[in-house]
Scaffold this motif. Sequence first.
Motif, mmCIF file in Angstrom:
data_model
loop_
_atom_site.group_PDB
_atom_site.id
_atom_site.type_symbol
_atom_site.label_atom_id
_atom_site.label_comp_id
_atom_site.label_asym_id
_atom_site.label_seq_id
_atom_site.Cartn_x
_atom_site.Cartn_y
_atom_site.Cartn_z
ATOM 1 N N MET A 1 0.832 -1.205 0.000
ATOM 2 C CA MET A 1 0.000 0.000 0.000
ATOM 3 C C MET A 1 0.874 1.265 0.000
ATOM 4 O O MET A 1 0.619 2.209 -0.739
ATOM 5 N N LYS A 2 1.926 1.240 0.847
ATOM 6 C CA LYS A 2 2.820 2.384 0.923
ATOM 7 C C LYS A 2 3.479 2.646 -0.417
ATOM 8 O O LYS A 2 3.587 3.783 -0.871
ATOM 9 N N ARG A 3 3.918 1.563 -1.079
ATOM 10 C CA ARG A 3 4.574 1.711 -2.372
ATOM 11 C C ARG A 3 3.614 2.291 -3.406
ATOM 12 O O ARG A 3 3.981 3.137 -4.222
ATOM 13 N N PHE A 4 2.355 1.864 -3.354
ATOM 14 C CA PHE A 4 1.336 2.383 -4.281
ATOM 15 C C PHE A 4 1.123 3.876 -4.068
ATOM 16 O O PHE A 4 1.050 4.660 -5.030
ATOM 17 N N ILE A 6 3.181 6.075 -2.803
ATOM 18 C CA ILE A 6 4.349 6.833 -3.255
ATOM 19 C C ILE A 6 4.331 6.992 -4.771
ATOM 20 O O ILE A 6 4.564 8.073 -5.310
ATOM 21 N N ARG A 7 4.048 5.912 -5.481
ATOM 22 C CA ARG A 7 4.001 5.971 -6.937
ATOM 23 C C ARG A 7 2.866 6.883 -7.404
ATOM 24 O O ARG A 7 3.001 7.626 -8.377
ATOM 25 N N TRP A 8 1.715 6.824 -6.709
ATOM 26 C CA TRP A 8 0.584 7.696 -7.060
ATOM 27 C C TRP A 8 0.986 9.154 -6.846
ATOM 28 O O TRP A 8 0.693 10.019 -7.675
ATOM 29 N N GLY A 11 3.272 10.383 -9.566
ATOM 30 C CA GLY A 11 2.489 10.634 -10.773
ATOM 31 C C GLY A 11 1.681 11.917 -10.668
ATOM 32 O O GLY A 11 1.602 12.702 -11.616
ATOM 33 N N TYR A 12 1.111 12.160 -9.504
ATOM 34 C CA TYR A 12 0.303 13.355 -9.260
ATOM 35 C C TYR A 12 1.125 14.627 -9.439
ATOM 36 O O TYR A 12 0.656 15.614 -10.023
ATOM 37 N N LEU A 13 2.372 14.606 -8.975
ATOM 38 C CA LEU A 13 3.209 15.803 -9.022
ATOM 39 C C LEU A 13 3.904 16.012 -10.364
ATOM 40 O O LEU A 13 4.142 17.148 -10.768
ATOM 41 N N TYR A 14 4.227 14.914 -11.073
ATOM 42 C CA TYR A 14 5.052 15.045 -12.271
ATOM 43 C C TYR A 14 4.394 14.536 -13.557
ATOM 44 O O TYR A 14 4.774 14.962 -14.639
ATOM 45 N N ARG A 15 3.425 13.644 -13.447
ATOM 46 C CA ARG A 15 2.733 13.121 -14.640
ATOM 47 C C ARG A 15 1.237 13.005 -14.332
ATOM 48 O O ARG A 15 0.670 11.901 -14.379
ATOM 49 N N ALA A 219 13.998 8.330 -5.423
ATOM 50 C CA ALA A 219 12.816 9.115 -5.776
ATOM 51 C C ALA A 219 12.699 9.230 -7.291
ATOM 52 O O ALA A 219 13.698 9.352 -7.990
ATOM 53 N N ARG A 220 11.497 9.168 -7.793
ATOM 54 C CA ARG A 220 11.208 9.264 -9.232
ATOM 55 C C ARG A 220 12.125 8.348 -10.065
ATOM 56 O O ARG A 220 12.912 8.802 -10.881
#
Length: 303
Positions: A1-4, A6-8, A11-15, A219-220
């Motif tokens: 869940m934590k990994r999801f 972070i990836r979300w 994506g929200y900030l950069y894509r 990160a990223r």
Amino acid sequence: MKRFLIRWGEGYLYRPSLLQKLFSILLLPLSALYCLCAYIRYRRSVPKNQGIPVVSVGNLVVGGSGKTPLVIELARRFAKPAVVLRGYGRSSRGMVVVKDRDILCDIAQSGDEAMLYAKSLPHGVVIVSEIRERAIAEAKAIGCDVVLLDDGYGKHAIEKLDVLIRVKTPNPFCLPSGAYREKLWKGKEALIAEEGETFTRRVSVQNPTRKMVLVTAIARPERLDPYLPEVVEKVYFEDHHPFTPGELEAIVKRTGATSLLVTQKDFVKMASFNLNLTVLELSLDVDEAFIEQVKEYVNAKKD
């Protein structure tokens, strides 16, 4: 869940998707308040001379920007540099001298970035501390000639030269609507470093094998894509994740990989494991005129 999550968030900030863009707009009042508080904090800060030249290298946004290799390249241009950083992901607290001639602690106490600096700079001093002024004073006492402050733009009470790596983002707002932690405030001077102009990247693959799986905790991590050889899979962990042999062995078994492809930052956490590692080594070619600007600042502060 934590990994999801972070990836979300990345994506929200950069894509951002259309839904994420709408969500960002709804948060604009909070962003305005956050930005105002950051600006007031900047205006209330009075830069204090630390008795030693300080150069901060960082960026204005959350997430990675490639500051570590730039800090390393700048540090190599001085006789006895110190790298000072907070030490994210470390188990220790307070100030820890990670390296002074010899490496003085393990990676659990230093954190991954600090250990990478320690191993990359034979003639450098590396200190981690939540209170950067304390670490800077220690570097001065040790006899260093310059302090490279890792990600210290927001430390406005420290007199320093700010080097900012420009990171492209489609969202120009402060947190939580956008990726900006702060803006380049009016009256705040900085040297801007940009890939393709100020520096270019050089990447080599050490110990390549037939079937590699990318495993990284930066990160990223999509920033690595242009430099990757062919891999069977990409496995991303949260930034500064403390790897265990068991979880890495499980990845090797599941994918049938002949080696794990890792960054230098990941490698310092895995080097003691009995695993076959392929290392993606990154270095920078930095414009000499830019380096001279940094040196001029440092020399002026010594006089």
